[in-house]
Enzyme design. Structure first.
Site, PDB file in Angstrom:
ATOM      1  N   GLY B  41       0.786  -1.229   0.000  1.00 47.74           N
ATOM      2  CA  GLY B  41       0.000   0.000   0.000  1.00 47.74           C
ATOM      3  C   GLY B  41       0.812   1.271   0.000  1.00 47.74           C
ATOM      4  O   GLY B  41       0.264   2.354  -0.202  1.00 47.74           O
ATOM      5  N   CYS B 250     -27.496  -9.679 -16.528  1.00 50.86           N
ATOM      6  CA  CYS B 250     -26.928  -9.240 -17.810  1.00 50.86           C
ATOM      7  C   CYS B 250     -27.895  -9.579 -18.944  1.00 50.86           C
ATOM      8  O   CYS B 250     -28.415 -10.688 -19.019  1.00 50.86           O
ATOM      9  CB  CYS B 250     -25.586  -9.937 -18.031  1.00 50.86           C
ATOM     10  SG  CYS B 250     -24.915  -9.728 -19.686  1.00 50.86           S
ATOM     11  N   CYS B 253     -26.000 -12.451 -21.268  1.00 48.68           N
ATOM     12  CA  CYS B 253     -25.664 -13.806 -20.801  1.00 48.68           C
ATOM     13  C   CYS B 253     -26.426 -14.186 -19.532  1.00 48.68           C
ATOM     14  O   CYS B 253     -26.261 -15.292 -19.038  1.00 48.68           O
ATOM     15  CB  CYS B 253     -24.165 -13.933 -20.565  1.00 48.68           C
ATOM     16  SG  CYS B 253     -23.581 -13.090 -19.100  1.00 48.68           S
ATOM     17  N   CYS B 275     -22.775  -7.286 -19.048  1.00 46.57           N
ATOM     18  CA  CYS B 275     -21.544  -7.490 -18.296  1.00 46.57           C
ATOM     19  C   CYS B 275     -20.486  -6.498 -18.772  1.00 46.57           C
ATOM     20  O   CYS B 275     -20.287  -6.306 -19.972  1.00 46.57           O
ATOM     21  CB  CYS B 275     -20.973  -8.876 -18.559  1.00 46.57           C
ATOM     22  SG  CYS B 275     -21.888 -10.220 -17.837  1.00 46.57           S
ATOM     23  N   CYS B 281     -18.653 -12.553 -20.251  1.00 47.46           N
ATOM     24  CA  CYS B 281     -19.950 -12.601 -20.932  1.00 47.46           C
ATOM     25  C   CYS B 281     -19.885 -13.578 -22.110  1.00 47.46           C
ATOM     26  O   CYS B 281     -20.751 -14.432 -22.275  1.00 47.46           O
ATOM     27  CB  CYS B 281     -20.315 -11.204 -21.414  1.00 47.46           C
ATOM     28  SG  CYS B 281     -22.054 -10.991 -21.756  1.00 47.46           S
TER      29      CYS B 281
END
Lengths: 274, 311
Positions: B41, B250, B253, B275, B281
């Protein structure tokens, strides 16, 4: 020497905390190259006491205030602060993390211009809550309630809690700045011309408010001002500065009613009598 | 790949060094990456180079990828989850040309995935590396403009200001309205900006098996999340962190629990949600899943270029 030390040591332990100074400034000097900012200033500040530093512009008031509030390193001299555990610490020998923690919990700093002391782009509630969040408060509801409570103590309505300080008037901004500083219940507050730039009636109300808060919370305050009326209303003791040096110090009533140094006499006599 | 011949051929004097950057630069970047991994970080400064693309197009991510890529690596590049947008196509072509590596759009096949904004829906595994393109690495930037001050705040762990931002969100909107670049605390120490990924992806960073590297070219910073590192999104006790939820699956899909993009269909208010991860997808449709708007064209092969239809 060794005898007196052994005699003093137990006496110190017995003495109640209030009998020891909260802030102890010793021979503080700050020079800017060959110019003097402030020179050889020493004083003690006791808990609950309000000390005014007065003098004309350029007399070193603000330099002194910055040096004792750890915002500017002095050229020489020491500043000792008695922490909550009773131990006295030299603020310039502390680790920076500790000093900054002290500044945002046990101390407050009220700037002359509220813009310097506030975050103008976040709401009043967030301004007051910032210190709480800095010390680890993570409950939104509690932070907000504390903020509202403090806003009401400085006479800002609850309905303004989500407004940004840029929508506030000068007096309200100054009061918000005071609330923001007092929310962690500090023991020592530094103020740099807190009433500067406000009109007279707003000044009077602010001073009234400050006086009430100072006595309610038992705050120790160092207030820098060029306005002798502010010093008279707020302070217990005062220091008069000229050309970077202290020329007179004493109880406020004594200094203002019976000035000894010629410069203080001039200063007192130059108050406009209406 | 024709680029394979390029790097072995010494007769071609005008050819690029492997992966464009010179070896000294790559070593310098690798050192920064190693430091970043050692201090999760923490933003490590590095001497960012000019790249043959404008700032804001992923110069940081490209430099990180160039420093870690090897001849055997398989590269995938996504932009907002899509493999076929300008940025993704260009960067993929860039490494195909300068490093001669194999590129792919399939998430499980890739060893290095360079991304702008999304973490693929397919769970990433150990051994894969996710490289983020970061525009502004400093999470405190918009609260504290001074760089000297923000560095000090990181050093002294003074992160109260980050909560001021979240407080302000709740005060204005009634909930934490930050939806992307949602600040996280890494391994209990550094507060980090996870680049402008939607907060939907924040939980995927937590204890991920994958090494995650972040490169900011203009700001000259690299930071990292090593595998299995704790990544906690900041929040309030009474306003806990939440990811986005979608009311519908979605349209192509039928996937649920995935991040969806809104696509405007006409000027009469028609819209669909698909998606954002195009490979996910496509592979679902290849497996026979069918969404509400896919129509009567089932059985599209995985190799079929279904992406054009999705647009």
């Amino acid at each position: 020497m060794s005898l007196s030390e052994t005699l003093d040591a137990p006496a110190d332990e017995i003495a109640p905390a209030a009998s020891k100074p909260l802030l102890s400034v010793n021979q503080l000097t700050r020079v800017y190259g060959s110019r003097i900012g402030c020179a050889d200033v020493s004083f003690d500040l006791w808990p609950g006491e309000v000390l005014a530093i007065v003098g004309e512009s350029g007399s070193g008031k603000t330099t002194l205030l910055n040096c004792i509030s750890s915002r500017m390193t002095p050229t020489c001299g020491t500043v000792h602060y008695r922490m909550r555990d009773g131990a006295s610490a030299d603020i310039y020998k502390m680790a920076e993390a500790e000093r900054r923690y002290l500044m945002r919990t046990d101390w407050g700093f009220v700037h002359q211009n509220p813009i310097d002391g506030l975050r103008m782009t976040v709401s009043a509630g967030a301004n007051v809550g910032e210190r709480l969040m800095a010390v680890g408060n993570r409950h939104y509801g509690n932070i907000r309630n504390t903020a509202i409570e403090w806003l009401s103590r400085v006479e800002i309505g609850e309905d303004r809690v989500d407004d940004q300080p840029r929508t506030f008037s000068g007096g309200m901004r100054q009061r918000l700045q005071i609330a923001r500083n007092l929310v962690t219940e500090p023991r020592l507050v530094f103020m740099d011309e807190p009433t500067g730039g406000l009109d007279v009636s707003v000044q009077a109300r602010l001073l009234d408010l400050l006086r009430g808060l100072v006595s309610d919370l038992g705050l120790a305050v160092v207030v820098v001002t060029h306005d002798l009326a502010v010093a008279r209303l707020l302070s217990d003791r005062m220091i008069v500065m000229k050309e970077g040096r202290v020329i007179e110090a004493g109880l406020t009533d004594r200094v203002l009613d019976d000035p000894r140094a010629p410069y203080t006499q001039l200063l007192v006599s130059s108050i406009l009598q209406v | 790949m024709n680029a394979l011949t390029q790097d072995t051929s010494s007769q071609n004097l005008a050819s690029y060094n492997f992966a464009y950057l010179d070896e000294q630069t790559k070593r310098m970047i690798r050192r920064a990456i190693l430091k970043g991994i050692a201090i999760p970080g923490y933003q490590v400064p590095f001497a960012s180079r000019e790249m043959p693309m404008p700032y804001g197009w992923g110069t940081g991510g490209v430099q990180v990828t160039a420093a870690i890529i090897g001849r055997d690596d398989v590269l995938k590049v996504i932009d907002q989850g899509a493999d076929d947008t300008t940025n993704a196509v260009s960067i993929r072509a860039f490494f195909a040309k300068t490093a001669g590596v194999v590129t792919t759009t399939a998430t499980p096949d890739a060893t290095i995935i360079q991304t702008r904004h999304r973490i693929p829906e397919t769970p990433l595994t150990e051994g894969q590396v996710l490289v983020y393109q970061v525009p502004i690495p400093e999470p405190l930037r918009f609260l504290e403009p001074r760089e000297t001050e923000t560095r000090k705040m990181h050093a002294l762990e003074e992160y109260g200001l980050m909560h001021v931002k979240l407080y302000e969100d709740i005060a204005r909107n009634g909930h934490i309205a930050t939806t992307y670049a949602y600040p996280v605390k890494v391994e209990g120490r550094y507060v980090m900006d996870p680049s402008p990924t939607p907060k939907f992806d924040n939980p995927k960073m937590h204890r991920s098996e994958t090494l995650q590297l972040f490169g900011a070219g203009r700001e000259k910073r690299i930071y990292a999340i090593p595998p299995h590192t704790e990544v906690v999104s900041l929040d309030f006790e009474d306003h806990p962190f939440e990811i986005q939820h979608f009311d519908q699956p979605c349209a192509m899909c039928g996937a649920e629990q995935v991040y969806l993009d809104e696509v405007v269909l006409d000027d009469k208010g028609g819209r669909m949600f698909v998606c954002s991860d195009t490979h996910y997808c496509e592979s679902r449709r290849a497996d026979g899943h069918c969404g509400a708007l896919l129509g009567d064209e089932p059985g599209l092969g995985a190799e079929a270029n279904t992406r054009k239809e999705a647009m």
